[in-house]
Structures are given as structure tokens and as C-alpha cells.
Design a protein around this motif. Structure first.
Motif, short mmCIF file in Angstrom:
data_model
loop_
_atom_site.label_atom_id
_atom_site.label_comp_id
_atom_site.label_asym_id
_atom_site.label_seq_id
_atom_site.Cartn_x
_atom_site.Cartn_y
_atom_site.Cartn_z
N GLN A 136 -14.84 9.23 -1.95
CA GLN A 136 -14.04 10.44 -1.79
C GLN A 136 -13.59 10.53 -0.34
O GLN A 136 -14.09 9.85 0.54
CB GLN A 136 -14.85 11.68 -2.17
CG GLN A 136 -15.31 11.68 -3.61
CD GLN A 136 -14.15 11.70 -4.59
OE1 GLN A 136 -13.15 12.35 -4.38
NE2 GLN A 136 -14.29 10.95 -5.68
N GLU A 137 -12.63 11.39 -0.07
CA GLU A 137 -12.10 11.54 1.28
C GLU A 137 -13.20 11.91 2.28
O GLU A 137 -13.11 11.63 3.44
CB GLU A 137 -11.00 12.60 1.29
CG GLU A 137 -9.84 12.19 0.42
CD GLU A 137 -8.58 12.01 1.20
OE1 GLU A 137 -8.52 12.44 2.36
OE2 GLU A 137 -7.65 11.42 0.66
N ILE A 148 -13.27 -1.34 -4.94
CA ILE A 148 -11.86 -0.98 -4.92
C ILE A 148 -11.05 -2.08 -5.60
O ILE A 148 -11.37 -3.26 -5.48
CB ILE A 148 -11.34 -0.71 -3.49
CG1 ILE A 148 -11.49 -1.94 -2.59
CG2 ILE A 148 -12.05 0.49 -2.87
CD1 ILE A 148 -10.83 -1.79 -1.23
N PRO A 149 -10.00 -1.71 -6.34
CA PRO A 149 -9.19 -2.71 -7.02
C PRO A 149 -8.34 -3.51 -6.04
O PRO A 149 -7.86 -2.98 -5.03
CB PRO A 149 -8.32 -1.89 -7.96
CG PRO A 149 -8.32 -0.51 -7.40
CD PRO A 149 -9.58 -0.35 -6.63
N VAL A 150 -8.17 -4.80 -6.35
CA VAL A 150 -7.38 -5.71 -5.51
C VAL A 150 -6.13 -6.14 -6.28
O VAL A 150 -6.23 -6.62 -7.41
CB VAL A 150 -8.19 -6.96 -5.10
CG1 VAL A 150 -7.35 -7.90 -4.25
CG2 VAL A 150 -9.45 -6.55 -4.37
N HIS A 206 -4.81 2.93 2.20
CA HIS A 206 -4.99 4.34 1.85
C HIS A 206 -4.02 4.65 0.73
O HIS A 206 -2.91 4.12 0.70
CB HIS A 206 -4.62 5.25 3.02
CG HIS A 206 -5.53 5.17 4.18
ND1 HIS A 206 -6.76 5.76 4.21
CD2 HIS A 206 -5.36 4.57 5.39
CE1 HIS A 206 -7.33 5.54 5.39
NE2 HIS A 206 -6.51 4.81 6.12
N ARG A 207 -4.39 5.53 -0.14
CA ARG A 207 -3.45 5.94 -1.19
C ARG A 207 -2.32 6.76 -0.59
O ARG A 207 -2.48 7.40 0.46
CB ARG A 207 -4.16 6.73 -2.28
CG ARG A 207 -4.59 8.10 -1.75
CD ARG A 207 -4.97 9.02 -2.89
NE ARG A 207 -5.19 10.33 -2.37
CZ ARG A 207 -6.38 10.85 -2.13
NH1 ARG A 207 -7.46 10.17 -2.38
NH2 ARG A 207 -6.48 12.07 -1.64
N THR A 208 -1.19 6.75 -1.24
CA THR A 208 -0.07 7.59 -0.82
C THR A 208 0.12 8.76 -1.77
O THR A 208 0.81 9.70 -1.44
CB THR A 208 1.24 6.78 -0.74
OG1 THR A 208 1.52 6.22 -2.02
CG2 THR A 208 1.14 5.68 0.29
N PRO A 226 -8.70 6.61 -3.89
CA PRO A 226 -8.46 6.87 -2.47
C PRO A 226 -8.10 5.60 -1.70
O PRO A 226 -7.40 5.67 -0.70
CB PRO A 226 -9.77 7.47 -1.98
CG PRO A 226 -10.80 7.02 -2.96
CD PRO A 226 -10.09 6.83 -4.28
N PHE A 227 -8.59 4.46 -2.18
CA PHE A 227 -8.31 3.18 -1.54
C PHE A 227 -8.06 2.12 -2.61
O PHE A 227 -8.59 2.20 -3.70
CB PHE A 227 -9.49 2.70 -0.68
CG PHE A 227 -9.86 3.64 0.42
CD1 PHE A 227 -9.16 3.64 1.62
CD2 PHE A 227 -10.92 4.53 0.27
CE1 PHE A 227 -9.50 4.52 2.64
CE2 PHE A 227 -11.26 5.40 1.29
CZ PHE A 227 -10.55 5.40 2.46
#
Length: 152
Positions: free
Chosen positions: A145-146, A43-45, A69-71, A78-79
């Protein structure tokens, strides 16, 4: 953040991790510090301070990683993670305790407020996610994925 606390809905925070240096993958965006392995996915920081045109200390003993969590409705992200100072604290807000601040907002802030007379920022998480997507769209990423399944 180092300069002022961020007010973020607790539902947006998936996890808090101890700081570990992200794997640098995005040389064209100094605010995107790299990728972090989290629960089997990269996941990107993000450094919110850098993206908001502030200063960011590379490491502090109080740094943590807030996994967000993504908005937005973008399944590609997703994150993502944000470097934070210390351990985030839950707050119950009462309207009377929050008022608008008079100083100008940064490019990634929706509002600046005074919370119990302490300056705080409300980030524009939707815009932040758009900025991340603009950079990572050119890179192949494994994402969760979710459903929790891995895909590319």
C-alpha cells in the motif's frame, strides 16, 4: 525497448533493478512475464514489446527491470515492473527537440515521436495498467500500500 526507446516521466520510475527472471504466474497473457519480489511484495512484470505487438528477446545482458509507480488510482496495483534494455537515462526535453513521427503507433503507445531525430515511443501507461489489472484481478496478490504496509 529493443525497437525504440520509451519516453517515460522520471516520476513514474520507482527503481531500476538488475534483470532477474520473473516467477511465471499468468499463462494466459504472454506479455505478463510473471511476478518479481521487490521490497517484500510481488509485483507483475510486463514486456511492453509483447503487449505492443512487437518482438521481445527473453534475456539479454543489458536487460533491467524498471519498477513503475502506478499512474491510475487503483490501489490494487501501486507498483508494477517493465523489462527495459540498458540503464534508463534522464533527459531534459525542449519542445523544439521533439516532433511527431509519421509511422503508426502500436496499441499501447500514445504517440511516436522523433527526439533529436531518434525514433521514440510514448507509452499509454494508464492503458497498460488497465491491461495488467484485467489479468491479475483473478489472482490473489500481496501488494504494498502507499503507506508501505503489506496487504492482500
Amino acid at each position: 525497448m529493443q525497437q525504440r526507446p520509451l519516453l517515460i516521466p522520471s516520476a513514474c520510475i520507482a527503481d531500476i533493478e538488475n534483470y532477474s527472471r520473473p516467477e511465471p504466474n499468468y499463462p494466459e497473457a504472454e506479455w505478463l512475464l510473471g511476478d518479481l519480489n521487490w521490497r517484500g511484495a510481488k509485483i507483475p512484470v510486463v514486456s511492453f514489446e509483447r503487449l505492443n505487438r512487437g518482438r521481445f528477446a527473453e534475456f539479454s545482458a543489458t536487460n533491467r527491470i524498471a519498477v513503475m509507480h502506478r499512474t491510475s488510482k487503483n490501489n490494487r496495483l501501486p507498483f508494477y515492473a517493465m523489462v527495459v534494455q540498458g540503464v534508463p537515462q534522464p533527459l531534459t526535453l525542449v519542445r523544439e527537440e521533439v516532433r511527431s513521427a509519421t509511422d503508426e503507433t502500436g496499441p499501447m503507445e500514445k504517440y511516436r515521436v522523433l527526439l533529436r531525430e531518434v525514433p521514440a515511443s510514448i507509452p499509454d501507461l494508464y492503458l497498460l495498467e488497465q491491461k495488467i489489472n484485467e489479468v491479475i484481478s483473478g489472482y490473489k496478490h500481496e501488494v504494498v500500500q502507499e503507506t508501505g504496509e503489506m496487504s492482500e
